[in-house]
Design a protein around this motif. Structure first.
Motif, PDB file in Angstrom:
ATOM      1  N   LEU A  74       1.227  -1.424  -0.228  1.00  0.00           N
ATOM      2  CA  LEU A  74       0.292   0.503   0.096  1.00  0.00           C
ATOM      3  C   LEU A  74       0.640   1.461   0.349  1.00  0.00           C
ATOM      4  N   SER A  75       1.515   1.411   0.926  1.00  0.00           N
ATOM      5  CA  SER A  75       2.522   2.617   1.173  1.00  0.00           C
ATOM      6  C   SER A  75       3.482   2.439  -0.361  1.00  0.00           C
ATOM      7  N   SER A  76       3.827   1.522  -0.806  1.00  0.00           N
ATOM      8  CA  SER A  76       4.680   1.779  -2.504  1.00  0.00           C
ATOM      9  C   SER A  76       3.563   2.379  -3.133  1.00  0.00           C
ATOM     10  N   ARG A  77       2.621   3.122  -4.059  1.00  0.00           N
ATOM     11  CA  ARG A  77       1.417   3.726  -4.126  1.00  0.00           C
ATOM     12  C   ARG A  77       1.791   5.671  -3.343  1.00  0.00           C
ATOM     13  N   PHE A  78       2.231   5.366  -2.441  1.00  0.00           N
ATOM     14  CA  PHE A  78       2.790   6.919  -1.755  1.00  0.00           C
ATOM     15  C   PHE A  78       4.579   7.211  -1.478  1.00  0.00           C
ATOM     16  N   PRO A  79       4.301   8.922  -2.299  1.00  0.00           N
ATOM     17  CA  PRO A  79       3.541   9.731  -1.809  1.00  0.00           C
ATOM     18  C   PRO A  79       2.881  10.240  -3.467  1.00  0.00           C
ATOM     19  N   VAL A  80       1.947  10.725  -3.148  1.00  0.00           N
ATOM     20  CA  VAL A  80       0.794  11.334  -4.394  1.00  0.00           C
ATOM     21  C   VAL A  80       0.750  12.686  -3.853  1.00  0.00           C
ATOM     22  N   ARG A  81       1.214  13.068  -4.973  1.00  0.00           N
ATOM     23  CA  ARG A  81       1.711  14.612  -4.835  1.00  0.00           C
ATOM     24  C   ARG A  81       0.346  15.859  -6.532  1.00  0.00           C
ATOM     25  N   ARG A  82      -0.131  16.650  -6.112  1.00  0.00           N
ATOM     26  CA  ARG A  82      -1.231  17.246  -6.917  1.00  0.00           C
ATOM     27  C   ARG A  82      -0.943  18.427  -6.269  1.00  0.00           C
ATOM     28  N   GLY A  83      -1.583  19.416  -8.339  1.00  0.00           N
ATOM     29  CA  GLY A  83      -1.001  20.329  -7.336  1.00  0.00           C
ATOM     30  C   GLY A  83      -2.855  20.988  -7.678  1.00  0.00           C
ATOM     31  N   LEU A  84      -2.891  22.466  -6.681  1.00  0.00           N
ATOM     32  CA  LEU A  84      -3.976  22.763  -6.608  1.00  0.00           C
ATOM     33  C   LEU A  84      -3.963  24.217  -7.067  1.00  0.00           C
ATOM     34  N   ALA A  85      -4.881  24.762  -7.694  1.00  0.00           N
ATOM     35  CA  ALA A  85      -5.302  25.644  -8.658  1.00  0.00           C
ATOM     36  C   ALA A  85      -4.166  26.601  -8.651  1.00  0.00           C
ATOM     37  N   GLY A  86      -3.222  25.937  -9.913  1.00  0.00           N
ATOM     38  CA  GLY A  86      -2.080  26.618  -9.714  1.00  0.00           C
ATOM     39  C   GLY A  86      -0.849  27.337  -8.864  1.00  0.00           C
ATOM     40  N   MET A  87      -1.738  27.463  -7.528  1.00  0.00           N
ATOM     41  CA  MET A  87      -0.674  27.814  -6.584  1.00  0.00           C
ATOM     42  C   MET A  87       0.002  27.032  -5.052  1.00  0.00           C
ATOM     43  N   LEU A  88      -1.071  26.042  -5.273  1.00  0.00           N
ATOM     44  CA  LEU A  88      -0.780  25.277  -4.169  1.00  0.00           C
ATOM     45  C   LEU A  88      -0.657  24.182  -4.516  1.00  0.00           C
ATOM     46  N   ALA A  89       0.491  23.223  -3.823  1.00  0.00           N
ATOM     47  CA  ALA A  89      -0.052  21.667  -4.092  1.00  0.00           C
ATOM     48  C   ALA A  89       0.440  20.764  -2.781  1.00  0.00           C
ATOM     49  N   LEU A  90      -0.482  19.983  -3.066  1.00  0.00           N
ATOM     50  CA  LEU A  90      -0.782  18.536  -1.750  1.00  0.00           C
ATOM     51  C   LEU A  90       0.330  17.550  -2.322  1.00  0.00           C
ATOM     52  N   GLU A  91      -0.044  17.292  -1.085  1.00  0.00           N
ATOM     53  CA  GLU A  91       1.491  16.149  -0.808  1.00  0.00           C
ATOM     54  C   GLU A  91       0.936  15.326  -0.139  1.00  0.00           C
ATOM     55  N   ILE A  92       0.410  13.607  -0.476  1.00  0.00           N
ATOM     56  CA  ILE A  92      -0.424  12.502   0.729  1.00  0.00           C
ATOM     57  C   ILE A  92       0.676  11.702   0.649  1.00  0.00           C
ATOM     58  N   SER A  93       0.910  11.224   1.933  1.00  0.00           N
ATOM     59  CA  SER A  93       2.010  10.402   2.441  1.00  0.00           C
ATOM     60  C   SER A  93       1.296   9.161   3.256  1.00  0.00           C
ATOM     61  N   ALA A  94       1.542   7.417   2.681  1.00  0.00           N
ATOM     62  CA  ALA A  94       0.714   6.856   4.016  1.00  0.00           C
ATOM     63  C   ALA A  94       1.174   6.356   5.292  1.00  0.00           C
ATOM     64  N   THR A  95       1.127   7.014   6.110  1.00  0.00           N
ATOM     65  CA  THR A  95       1.537   6.389   7.969  1.00  0.00           C
ATOM     66  C   THR A  95       1.806   5.691   7.914  1.00  0.00           C
ATOM     67  N   GLN A  96       0.008   5.122   7.947  1.00  0.00           N
ATOM     68  CA  GLN A  96       0.105   3.439   8.863  1.00  0.00           C
ATOM     69  C   GLN A  96      -1.621   2.687   7.778  1.00  0.00           C
ATOM     70  N   LEU A  97      -1.288   1.559   8.121  1.00  0.00           N
ATOM     71  CA  LEU A  97      -2.069   0.289   7.500  1.00  0.00           C
ATOM     72  C   LEU A  97      -3.246   0.583   9.067  1.00  0.00           C
ATOM     73  N   LEU A  98      -4.393   0.505   7.763  1.00  0.00           N
ATOM     74  CA  LEU A  98      -5.268   0.830   8.449  1.00  0.00           C
ATOM     75  C   LEU A  98      -6.575  -0.620   8.156  1.00  0.00           C
ATOM     76  N   LEU A  99      -6.550  -1.489   9.599  1.00  0.00           N
ATOM     77  CA  LEU A  99      -7.667  -2.771   9.021  1.00  0.00           C
ATOM     78  C   LEU A  99      -8.988  -2.989   9.507  1.00  0.00           C
ATOM     79  N   ARG A 100      -9.740  -3.535   8.989  1.00  0.00           N
ATOM     80  CA  ARG A 100     -10.763  -2.850   8.900  1.00  0.00           C
ATOM     81  C   ARG A 100     -11.531  -3.774   8.730  1.00  0.00           C
ATOM     82  N   PRO A 101     -11.855  -4.557  10.291  1.00  0.00           N
ATOM     83  CA  PRO A 101     -12.456  -6.166   9.809  1.00  0.00           C
ATOM     84  C   PRO A 101     -14.293  -5.883  10.161  1.00  0.00           C
TER      85      PRO A 101
END
Length: 182
Positions: free
Chosen positions: A39-66
């Motif tokens: 799962l963490s190999s899919r991160f970080p994800v980076r996206r531009g927002l409105a040409g001025m902002l940048a969003l960077e998302i990284s995975a910090t922990q696995l969630l197991l939801r039985p």
């Protein structure tokens, strides 16, 4: 004498209960560590927002939801271009499926469960909430586990294939069942 009768009755009851149980199916456990690595190999994800902002998302922990039979990640999101805005957190979960063509377990249908972003101005929060579902969908379907020939050898000789995926507290249980005809 009475004790022997009780022990005999309990043994008979246990035998009868065992006879009513369905036969044990082969199963394989995928560890939480292996799932987090995939799962963490899919991160970080980076996206531009409105040409001025940048969003960077990284995975910090696995969630197991039985309780939902889903797994996912607790994510850390940082917005660059906005001064003095601390990072936010969100929980993202996926449904699971087995793909017989390449013998993989795949994550699909991402869903954002919760977004926590203390101190974010309302307009930034609205923009993020509009963007996050698209970012989640961009992750698409991806492989969490590829079965090795060794993992499938015994079930295949028994005429079984992976059928049921069950999220547990410390990983994923894959139950095998009779092969379906093509």
């Amino acid at each position: 004498m009475r004790r022997r009768q009780i022990v005999a009755a309990l043994a008979l009851c246990a035998t009868a209960c065992a006879a009513q149980q369905p036969p044990a199916r082969p199963r394989h456990k995928i560890s939480a560590g292996e799932l987090y690595e995939a799962l963490s190999s899919r991160f970080p994800v980076r996206r531009g927002l409105a040409g001025m902002l940048a969003l960077e998302i990284s995975a910090t922990q696995l969630l197991l939801r039985p309780d939902r039979n889903q797994l996912g990640a607790a994510l850390l999101a940082e917005l660059r271009g906005v001064r003095q805005l601390q990072a936010g957190e969100m929980d993202l979960v996926f449904s699971l499926r087995y793909e017989p063509s390449d013998q993989t377990v795949r994550a699909r249908n991402p869903e954002i469960l919760d977004v926590r972003w203390p101190g974010a101005p309302p307009e930034v929060l609205r923009a993020l909430q509009g963007m996050l579902p698209r970012v989640a969908q961009d992750l698409g379907e991806f492989v969490l586990h590829r079965f090795t020939p060794r993992e499938l050898a015994l079930p295949q000789t028994m005429g079984f294939e992976p059928q049921e995926l069950t999220v547990v507290e410390d990983g994923l249980l894959v139950f095998f069942g009779p092969k379906r005809s093509p």
